[in-house]
Design an enzyme around this catalytic site. Structure first.
Site, mmCIF file in Angstrom:
data_model
loop_
_atom_site.group_PDB
_atom_site.id
_atom_site.type_symbol
_atom_site.label_atom_id
_atom_site.label_comp_id
_atom_site.label_asym_id
_atom_site.label_seq_id
_atom_site.Cartn_x
_atom_site.Cartn_y
_atom_site.Cartn_z
ATOM 1 N N HIS A 263 -36.274 1.197 -1.355
ATOM 2 C CA HIS A 263 -35.075 0.772 -2.053
ATOM 3 C C HIS A 263 -34.933 1.284 -3.151
ATOM 4 O O HIS A 263 -34.926 2.265 -3.472
ATOM 5 C CB HIS A 263 -35.739 -0.902 -1.900
ATOM 6 C CG HIS A 263 -34.547 -2.119 -2.271
ATOM 7 N ND1 HIS A 263 -33.351 -1.473 -2.585
ATOM 8 C CD2 HIS A 263 -34.681 -3.232 -2.495
ATOM 9 C CE1 HIS A 263 -32.391 -2.521 -3.086
ATOM 10 N NE2 HIS A 263 -33.533 -3.691 -2.874
ATOM 11 N N HIS A 302 -28.692 5.149 4.209
ATOM 12 C CA HIS A 302 -28.311 3.579 3.648
ATOM 13 C C HIS A 302 -28.186 2.942 4.786
ATOM 14 O O HIS A 302 -27.489 3.484 5.741
ATOM 15 C CB HIS A 302 -26.971 3.689 2.537
ATOM 16 C CG HIS A 302 -27.308 2.508 1.828
ATOM 17 N ND1 HIS A 302 -26.827 1.287 2.337
ATOM 18 C CD2 HIS A 302 -27.640 2.351 0.620
ATOM 19 C CE1 HIS A 302 -27.003 0.323 1.292
ATOM 20 N NE2 HIS A 302 -27.567 1.017 0.162
ATOM 21 N N ASP A 358 -29.679 6.731 -5.575
ATOM 22 C CA ASP A 358 -31.035 7.151 -6.235
ATOM 23 C C ASP A 358 -30.948 8.804 -6.233
ATOM 24 O O ASP A 358 -32.007 9.349 -6.739
ATOM 25 C CB ASP A 358 -32.284 6.533 -5.388
ATOM 26 C CG ASP A 358 -32.099 5.047 -5.688
ATOM 27 O OD1 ASP A 358 -32.164 4.531 -6.745
ATOM 28 O OD2 ASP A 358 -32.379 4.228 -4.613
HETATM 29 N N1 CMC Z 1 -34.209 11.196 5.677
HETATM 30 C C1 CMC Z 1 -34.345 11.785 7.004
HETATM 31 N N2 CMC Z 1 -34.019 10.960 7.967
HETATM 32 C C2 CMC Z 1 -33.560 9.680 7.921
HETATM 33 C C3 CMC Z 1 -33.280 9.211 6.324
HETATM 34 C C4 CMC Z 1 -33.776 9.999 5.336
HETATM 35 N N3 CMC Z 1 -33.723 9.700 4.147
HETATM 36 N N4 CMC Z 1 -32.728 8.203 6.520
HETATM 37 C C5 CMC Z 1 -32.750 7.792 7.753
HETATM 38 N N5 CMC Z 1 -32.937 8.799 8.518
HETATM 39 C C6 CMC Z 1 -32.911 8.849 9.948
HETATM 40 C C7 CMC Z 1 -33.966 7.808 10.509
HETATM 41 O O1 CMC Z 1 -35.062 8.672 10.776
HETATM 42 C C8 CMC Z 1 -33.267 7.710 11.882
HETATM 43 O O2 CMC Z 1 -33.249 8.613 12.741
HETATM 44 P P1 CMC Z 1 -33.582 8.600 14.438
HETATM 45 O O3 CMC Z 1 -32.147 7.917 14.830
HETATM 46 O O4 CMC Z 1 -33.931 9.771 14.970
HETATM 47 O O5 CMC Z 1 -34.700 7.543 14.581
HETATM 48 C C9 CMC Z 1 -31.829 7.650 11.490
HETATM 49 O O6 CMC Z 1 -31.527 8.454 10.435
HETATM 50 C C10 CMC Z 1 -31.268 6.256 11.179
HETATM 51 O O7 CMC Z 1 -32.160 5.670 10.387
HETATM 52 P P2 CMC Z 1 -32.726 4.199 9.968
HETATM 53 O O8 CMC Z 1 -34.079 4.351 9.699
HETATM 54 O O9 CMC Z 1 -32.264 3.444 11.148
HETATM 55 O O10 CMC Z 1 -31.926 3.668 8.692
HETATM 56 P P3 CMC Z 1 -32.188 2.181 8.015
HETATM 57 O O11 CMC Z 1 -30.826 1.442 7.672
HETATM 58 O O12 CMC Z 1 -33.216 1.561 8.716
HETATM 59 O O13 CMC Z 1 -32.922 2.869 6.751
HETATM 60 C C11 CMC Z 1 -33.174 3.523 4.378
HETATM 61 C C12 CMC Z 1 -32.395 3.085 5.510
HETATM 62 C C13 CMC Z 1 -32.335 3.725 3.114
HETATM 63 C C14 CMC Z 1 -34.307 2.659 4.206
HETATM 64 C C15 CMC Z 1 -33.505 5.198 5.051
HETATM 65 O O14 CMC Z 1 -32.108 5.799 5.152
HETATM 66 C C16 CMC Z 1 -34.403 5.706 3.830
HETATM 67 O O15 CMC Z 1 -35.704 5.701 4.213
HETATM 68 N N6 CMC Z 1 -33.768 6.430 3.211
HETATM 69 C C17 CMC Z 1 -34.741 7.086 2.159
HETATM 70 C C18 CMC Z 1 -35.103 6.190 0.895
HETATM 71 C C19 CMC Z 1 -33.953 5.812 0.042
HETATM 72 O O16 CMC Z 1 -33.272 6.821 -0.643
HETATM 73 N N7 CMC Z 1 -33.556 4.561 -0.259
HETATM 74 C C20 CMC Z 1 -32.708 4.318 -1.234
HETATM 75 C C21 CMC Z 1 -31.503 3.385 -0.390
HETATM 76 S S1 CMC Z 1 -30.070 3.231 -1.814
HETATM 77 C C22 CMC Z 1 -30.948 2.358 -3.058
HETATM 78 C C23 CMC Z 1 -30.915 0.851 -2.665
HETATM 79 O O17 CMC Z 1 -29.987 0.056 -2.866
HETATM 80 O O18 CMC Z 1 -32.034 0.371 -2.292
#
Ligand code: CMC
Length: 422
Positions: A263, A302, A358
Site C-alpha cells: 500500500h 493496482h 508510488d
Molecule cells: N510486479 C509484478 N507482478 C505483479 C505486480 C507487480 N508489481 N502486481 C501484480 N502482479 C501480478 C501478480 O503476480 C498476478 O500475476 P498472476 O496472475 O500470474 O498470479 C497479477 O499481476 C495480478 O495481481 P494481483 O496480485 O491479483 O493484484 P492485486 O490487485 O491483488 O494487488 C497490488 C495489487 C498493488 C498489491 C500489487 O499490484 C502489488 O503488490 N504492487 C506492488 C506494490 C505497489 O506498488 N503498491 C502500491 C499500490 S498504489 C498506492 C496505494 O494506493 O496503495
C-alpha cells in the site's frame, strides 16, 4: 425495464429477483433467500463495503474525482487545504471560508510539550519514522479523551481539525528526533505546506525560505494522495471506526495499514528497489526476475486501476519540474527504463500492470531531501483528510459494526486431550 438479477436455489427451486442499484445488489436479499451461505471474498474484490459520496474512481478508464472534481483540475488549481476542506466539509471553501479554515488549522498545529518529552523521546534513535508516527497518533487519544464522544458532530469536527493540523507537526518532529535536531515549532504565519517544510528543514535562527516550485510540488503531492475511496487503509478506518473507537486510534490503525509495502509503503520500497538495481544495465536482469516471480516490480500494479493511474501521470510530469530545481535524481534513468520495458512486455500488458502513484513520488521526495523512511509519512499527511472524511461519513450513516463472516476450515468438534495425551 427495471435492471434486476434473479438468483435460484437449485436445491429448493426457490428464486428471488434483486434490483441492480448503481452496479450493486443488496446482500440482504441474498441472505434472506440463502441464510448461512456467504460470499467467499477474502480481499473484498467483489464486495461494496460502503455508500460513499466522497471519491469516484473508474479504474478501467483511469478516472479519479474528489466530490465530482477531476483530480487533474484539483491538482492544477487548488491547494491541499482547499482539498482537505472539500473532503471533510463537502465543498471547496470560498474566500472567507478558506481564511477561517486556514486559521482553525494553524491554531491547532502545535503539539503538547509532553508529547515531545515523554512520547517522541521514548523511541529508539533508529526507530522508523512510520512506527513513530503510528504510535504517536494513537497516543494522541490519551491527550484528548473527549474525542471518544464520537456521536457529537461538533466534537468530530474539532478532532478532524486537530488531526489534519497536527499531522505535519508530529511528522516533522519524528524526523528531527531521529536526526538529533532540535524541534521547530509551527509558525502561524506560514501556509500549511511551507510550515511543514520549515518544521522539517529549518536550521538556525534564519527564516526558512522554501523554493516555490518545491512548495507547489509538495502541496500537489498531498492533493494527489488525499483520498482514494475504499482502499486498504480507508477500509481499515471505516472498520475500526464502526466499533466507535475514537478518531486517533482509528487514524492510527489506518496509518498502520498504509505502512505496508503493498500500500503506501510502496514509495519507500520503490526507492530501495531502484537503489538495489543500481545501474541502467541491470534493468533487464531485474525484470527477468520479476517475471520469474522472484520479486514484484514495486510501484506497479493496482487492484482497481487497469489503465494508467492518473495520479502517476501527474507525479511523473512534476518530477521533471522538481529536478529542474534540485538537479536530476540519478535513479530516474533506471525508473524510466523499467517503465519502458514493462509497458512493452506481454507479462505486464496481459496483467494490465501500469505505474501507480508510488512509482515516481519517491524520486521527488528524495531529491527534495527527505530520507526514505519519511516517504510513507508524507503519504500519511496527505491521506489524513480522506480517512477522516470517510470516518465522519460512516458515522453519519448509522452504520452497523463491521463484522464479516468466514469459511471455517479448521478441525471438526473434538475433545481436549490431557497434557500426557498431546
Ligand atoms: N510486479 C509484478 N507482478 C505483479 C505486480 C507487480 N508489481 N502486481 C501484480 N502482479 C501480478 C501478480 O503476480 C498476478 O500475476 P498472476 O496472475 O500470474 O498470479 C497479477 O499481476 C495480478 O495481481 P494481483 O496480485 O491479483 O493484484 P492485486 O490487485 O491483488 O494487488 C497490488 C495489487 C498493488 C498489491 C500489487 O499490484 C502489488 O503488490 N504492487 C506492488 C506494490 C505497489 O506498488 N503498491 C502500491 C499500490 S498504489 C498506492 C496505494 O494506493 O496503495
Amino acid at each position: 425495464m427495471a435492471e434486476t438479477i434473479t438468483i435460484t436455489d437449485n436445491r429448493t427451486g426457490e428464486s428471488i429477483e434483486i434490483p441492480l442499484v448503481d452496479g450493486t445488489v443488496d446482500a440482504k436479499a441474498w441472505r434472506d433467500l440463502l441464510p448461512g451461505i456467504w460470499f467467499d471474498d477474502p480481499s473484498f474484490s467483489a464486495t461494496s463495503g460502503a455508500d460513499s459520496a466522497i471519491t469516484f474512481l473508474d479504474g478501467g478508464a483511469g478516472l479519479l474525482r474528489y466530490r465530482g472534481y477531476p483530480i487533474e483540475q484539483l491538482a492544477g488549481s487548488t491547494s491541499f487545504l482547499e482539498v482537505a476542506h472539500l473532503l471533510v466539509r463537502g465543498e471547496l471553501p470560498n474566500g472567507p471560508q478558506l481564511k477561517a479554515w486556514k486559521s482553525e488549522i494553524s491554531e491547532a498545529a502545535p503539539i503538547h510539550e509532553n508529547f515531545h518529552k515523554r512520547i517522541l523521546e521514548g523511541f529508539r534513535d533508529d526507530a522508523h519514522a512510520m512506527g513513530v508516527l503510528v504510535s504517536s497518533i494513537a497516543a494522541m487519544s490519551t491527550f484528548w479523551p473527549d474525542s471518544k464522544n464520537i456521536e457529537d458532530p461538533d466534537q468530530r469536527r474539532c478532532e478532524i481539525v486537530r488531526l489534519i493540523a497536527k499531522m505535519p507537526t508530529v511528522a516533522a518532529s519524528a524526523y528531527r528526533r531521529s536526526e538529533g535536531l532540535p524541534y521547530v515549532l509551527p509558525d502561524p504565519d506560514l501556509d500549511y505546506t511551507s510550515n511543514f517544510l520549515a518544521m522539517m528543514f529549518k536550521t538556525g535562527e534564519a527564516p526558512y525560505v522554501v523554493d516555490p516550485i518545491l512548495h507547489d510540488a509538495m502541496d500537489m503531492l498531498f492533493v494527489l494522495h488525499a483520498d482514494h475511496e475504499q482502499n486498504c487503509s480507508t477500509t481499515t478506518a471505516r472498520v475500526v471506526g464502526s466499533a466507535h473507537a475514537d478518531p486517533y486510534v482509528t487514524v492510527s490503525a489506518a496509518a498502520s495499514a498504509l505502512y505496508g509495502p503493498r500500500h503506501g509503503g510502496a514509495n519507500e520500497a520503490v526507492l530501495r528497489m531502484l537503489t538495489e538495481i543500481g545501474e541502467y544495465g541491470n534493468v533487464d536482469a531485474f525484470m527477468d526476475g520479476v517475471k520469474a516471480g522472484d520479486q514484484k516490480l514495486m510501484g506497479f500494479g493496482h487492484r482497481v486501476y487497469k489503465n494508467y493511474d492518473p495520479r502517476a501521470r501527474i507525479v511523473k510530469d512534476t518530477a521533471h519540474r522538481v529536478f529542474d530545481v534540485t538537479g536530476t535524481n540519478p535513479l530516474l534513468d533506471i525508473a524510466l527504463k523499467l517503465e519502458e520495458v514493462a509497458l512493452a512486455d506481454p507479462y505486464f500488458i496481459d496483467r494490465k500492470l501500469y505505474p501507480n502513484v508510488d512509482f515516481y513520488s519517491g524520486l521527488i521526495y528524495q531529491s527534495m531531501g527527505f530520507p526514505v523512511e519519511m516517504f510513507t509519512v508524507l503519504f500519511t499527511i496527505g491521506r489524513t483528510p480522506g480517512w477522516l472524511a470517510h470516518w465522519d461519513e460512516m458515522l453519519t450513516q448509522n452504520s452497523r459494526i463491521a463484522r464479516p463472516r468466514q469459511r471455517y476450515t479448521g478441525p471438526a468438534d473434538r475433545d481436549v486431550p490431557t497434557i500426557d495425551e498431546r
